[in-house]
Design an enzyme around this catalytic site. Structure first.
Site, PDB file in Angstrom:
ATOM      1  CB  CYS A   1      83.164  27.493 -22.575  1.00 12.11           C
ATOM      2  SG  CYS A   1      82.122  26.038 -22.514  1.00 12.11           S
TER       3      CYS A   1
ATOM      4  CG  HIS B   1      80.896  30.933 -23.201  1.00  8.06           C
ATOM      5  ND1 HIS B   1      80.754  30.223 -24.375  1.00  8.06           N
ATOM      6  CD2 HIS B   1      80.558  30.070 -22.195  1.00  8.06           C
ATOM      7  CE1 HIS B   1      80.364  28.990 -24.092  1.00  8.06           C
ATOM      8  NE2 HIS B   1      80.226  28.874 -22.779  1.00  8.06           N
TER       9      HIS B   1
ATOM     10  CG  ASN C   1      77.760  26.427 -24.233  1.00  9.66           C
ATOM     11  OD1 ASN C   1      78.742  26.598 -24.940  1.00  9.66           O
ATOM     12  ND2 ASN C   1      77.842  26.323 -22.921  1.00  9.66           N
TER      13      ASN C   1
HETATM   14  O1  UT7 Z   1      79.849  26.802 -20.848  1.00 11.51           O
HETATM   15  C1  UT7 Z   1      79.501  26.596 -19.529  1.00 11.51           C
HETATM   16  C2  UT7 Z   1      78.535  25.445 -19.516  1.00 11.51           C
HETATM   17  N1  UT7 Z   1      77.630  25.399 -18.442  1.00 11.51           N
HETATM   18  C3  UT7 Z   1      76.677  26.314 -18.172  1.00 11.51           C
HETATM   19  O2  UT7 Z   1      76.581  27.346 -18.752  1.00 11.51           O
HETATM   20  C4  UT7 Z   1      75.670  25.956 -17.125  1.00 11.51           C
HETATM   21  C5  UT7 Z   1      75.181  27.102 -16.328  1.00 11.51           C
HETATM   22  N2  UT7 Z   1      73.948  26.728 -15.676  1.00 11.51           N
HETATM   23  C6  UT7 Z   1      72.755  26.835 -16.295  1.00 11.51           C
HETATM   24  O3  UT7 Z   1      72.668  27.279 -17.416  1.00 11.51           O
HETATM   25  C7  UT7 Z   1      71.522  26.446 -15.521  1.00 11.51           C
HETATM   26  O4  UT7 Z   1      71.881  26.089 -14.208  1.00 11.51           O
HETATM   27  C8  UT7 Z   1      70.731  25.287 -16.181  1.00 11.51           C
HETATM   28  C9  UT7 Z   1      70.076  25.750 -17.465  1.00 11.51           C
HETATM   29  C10 UT7 Z   1      71.647  24.109 -16.479  1.00 11.51           C
HETATM   30  C11 UT7 Z   1      69.622  24.797 -15.250  1.00 11.51           C
HETATM   31  O5  UT7 Z   1      68.774  25.884 -14.933  1.00 11.51           O
HETATM   32  P1  UT7 Z   1      68.352  26.151 -13.423  1.00 11.51           P
HETATM   33  O6  UT7 Z   1      67.440  27.291 -13.419  1.00 11.51           O
HETATM   34  O7  UT7 Z   1      69.612  26.231 -12.605  1.00 11.51           O
HETATM   35  O8  UT7 Z   1      67.532  24.846 -13.088  1.00 11.51           O
HETATM   36  P2  UT7 Z   1      67.795  23.764 -11.927  1.00 11.51           P
HETATM   37  O9  UT7 Z   1      68.992  22.934 -12.229  1.00 11.51           O
HETATM   38  O10 UT7 Z   1      67.683  24.435 -10.601  1.00 11.51           O
HETATM   39  O11 UT7 Z   1      66.511  22.845 -12.110  1.00 11.51           O
HETATM   40  C12 UT7 Z   1      65.192  23.323 -11.811  1.00 11.51           C
HETATM   41  C13 UT7 Z   1      64.209  22.224 -12.124  1.00 11.51           C
HETATM   42  C14 UT7 Z   1      64.586  20.872 -11.528  1.00 11.51           C
HETATM   43  O12 UT7 Z   1      63.395  20.228 -11.163  1.00 11.51           O
HETATM   44  P3  UT7 Z   1      62.879  20.252  -9.641  1.00 11.51           P
HETATM   45  O13 UT7 Z   1      63.986  19.590  -8.852  1.00 11.51           O
HETATM   46  O14 UT7 Z   1      62.695  21.690  -9.305  1.00 11.51           O
HETATM   47  O15 UT7 Z   1      61.617  19.460  -9.710  1.00 11.51           O
HETATM   48  C15 UT7 Z   1      65.212  20.135 -12.679  1.00 11.51           C
HETATM   49  O16 UT7 Z   1      65.108  18.732 -12.541  1.00 11.51           O
HETATM   50  O17 UT7 Z   1      64.163  22.014 -13.545  1.00 11.51           O
HETATM   51  C16 UT7 Z   1      64.384  20.617 -13.848  1.00 11.51           C
HETATM   52  N3  UT7 Z   1      65.047  20.536 -15.115  1.00 11.51           N
HETATM   53  C17 UT7 Z   1      64.389  20.523 -16.289  1.00 11.51           C
HETATM   54  N4  UT7 Z   1      63.062  20.571 -16.577  1.00 11.51           N
HETATM   55  C18 UT7 Z   1      62.712  20.560 -17.860  1.00 11.51           C
HETATM   56  C19 UT7 Z   1      66.388  20.466 -15.378  1.00 11.51           C
HETATM   57  N5  UT7 Z   1      66.591  20.423 -16.694  1.00 11.51           N
HETATM   58  C20 UT7 Z   1      65.374  20.430 -17.288  1.00 11.51           C
HETATM   59  C21 UT7 Z   1      64.937  20.423 -18.617  1.00 11.51           C
HETATM   60  N6  UT7 Z   1      63.604  20.490 -18.856  1.00 11.51           N
HETATM   61  N7  UT7 Z   1      65.791  20.346 -19.651  1.00 11.51           N
END
Ligand code: UT7
Length: 321
Positions: free
Chosen positions: A112, A248, A278
């Site tokens: 990225c 980005h 993204n």
């Molecule tokens: O170019 C660089 C590329 N990478 C990035 O930019 C990634 C940067 N990180 C992020 O954008 C965020 O960390 C994410 C969007 C990937 C995830 O958001 P988050 O607020 O960090 O969520 P999390 O991983 O802490 O997950 C919270 C909950 C989990 O459930 P439990 O364990 O609390 O029950 C996940 O399993 O949300 C769940 N979850 C979802 N639920 C619905 C994870 N993905 C999804 C989804 N839909 N798509």
């Protein structure tokens, strides 16, 4: 002093759109979660378009807008990590597409961060007096890099390409900074799916993008403000003088957190990730093109671009429109 001025921008995004409701048919997710956690509503997904073809479309639009003849282009850099072919590289395909017969072309892979690093590389060539006219593109087909059954990653990405044409002119040199931290590489990985001698099942499992989402989130929120401050310090320019911070487009919450850390109003951080998600190396040039075509840039405005991603890598630059 000589610097590379942007004299044309272009972009291409596939017409096929998948909104969050479409994603909810594939994985256990919903529109509310995706919008709230990321700011994404839709993504454009390539059907027949290849990465290099999309790069060629974006490049052709940038060249057309510039009014510069393709034969005058000295170099083409395409930032990509998802090209369907390793060789010929996407840049040589772009050269063929736009008829830049006198250019040398090569690809640059820094995920990225790739477009910003490509832009900085091009500026280094121009500012050193080696080349006068350079096309820099960012192009990605993230849709074949992701596991469409993994809700933690598949909702985040889209496909597309953007390009800028730089021309040597008198002006303030671009200030740049770039870093990487290879020890943090495992936080965001994607493997070649064409390697031999691998256990196929393992390969299939690991080939797609694997990501420590929260780790990457924290890294971005810390490193992006740091690199912006580093660039401002070396340029003797204050934060208040910057018209736009073109970052980005990975997650709206990352951009909001960066603005907050810098104590800067979010209105100076344009975003289009709601529409395109993204697109990795393509986010910054697509946004630049959209802003340019909306007439948002005025001569002499000070802009900062910054990217971050796999590697882990992060880079930025300050330049004048
Ligand atoms: O170019 C660089 C590329 N990478 C990035 O930019 C990634 C940067 N990180 C992020 O954008 C965020 O960390 C994410 C969007 C990937 C995830 O958001 P988050 O607020 O960090 O969520 P999390 O991983 O802490 O997950 C919270 C909950 C989990 O459930 P439990 O364990 O609390 O029950 C996940 O399993 O949300 C769940 N979850 C979802 N639920 C619905 C994870 N993905 C999804 C989804 N839909 N798509």
């Amino acid at each position: 002093m000589i610097t590379g001025k942007i004299c044309g921008t272009g972009s291409y995004v596939p017409p096929r759109v998948m909104d969050n409701d479409d994603m909810a048919k594939l994985v256990d997710t919903n529109d509310e979660w995706i919008r709230e956690r990321t700011g994404i509503a839709r993504r454009h997904i390539a059907k027949e378009e290849t990465t290099s073809w999309m790069a060629g479309q974006a490049a052709a639009r940038a060249v057309e807008q510039s009014g510069i003849a393709p034969e005058e282009i000295d170099m083409i850099i395409v930032a990509t990590s998802s090209s369907e072919t390793i060789y010929p590289c996407a840049a040589c395909e772009v050269q063929k597409e736009i008829g830049a017969v006198n250019a040398v072309g090569y690809d640059l892979n820094a995920a990225c961060t790739g477009f910003v690093l490509g832009f900085n590389t091009a500026q280094a060539y121009i500012q050193a007096g080696i080349y006068r006219t350079i096309l820099v593109a960012g192009a990605e087909s993230m849709s074949h890099m992701i596991d469409w059954t993994d809700r933690g990653t598949c909702i985040l990405f889209g496909d597309g390409a953007g390009a800028v044409l730089l021309r040597a002119q008198e002006g303030t040199p671009v200030r740049m900074a770039a870093h990487s931290d290879g020890k943090k590489g495992p936080a965001l990985t994607g493997l070649s799916r064409h390697r031999k001698d691998w256990d196929l099942e393992e390969e299939e499992k690991n080939a797609y993008i694997q990501m420590d989402g929260q780790g990457v989130f924290k890294f971005a929120v810390r490193k992006v403000p740091e690199i912006i401050e580093e660039i401002l310090e070396q340029s003797n320019v204050s934060l208040e003088e910057i018209n736009y911070f073109i970052l980005h487009q990975a997650n709206r919450r990352i951009i909001e957190a960066v603005a907050k850390r810098l104590k800067t109003d979010i209105s100076r951080f344009p975003m289009n990730l709601e529409e395109y998600a993204n697109t990795s190396a393509a986010t910054v040039p697509i946004l630049l093109d959209e802003m340019n075509r909306k007439g948002m840039f005025k001569e002499g405005q000070k802009l900062i671009m910054a990217g971050f991603g796999a590697g882990l890598t992060w880079a930025g630059c300050l330049f004048e429109w």
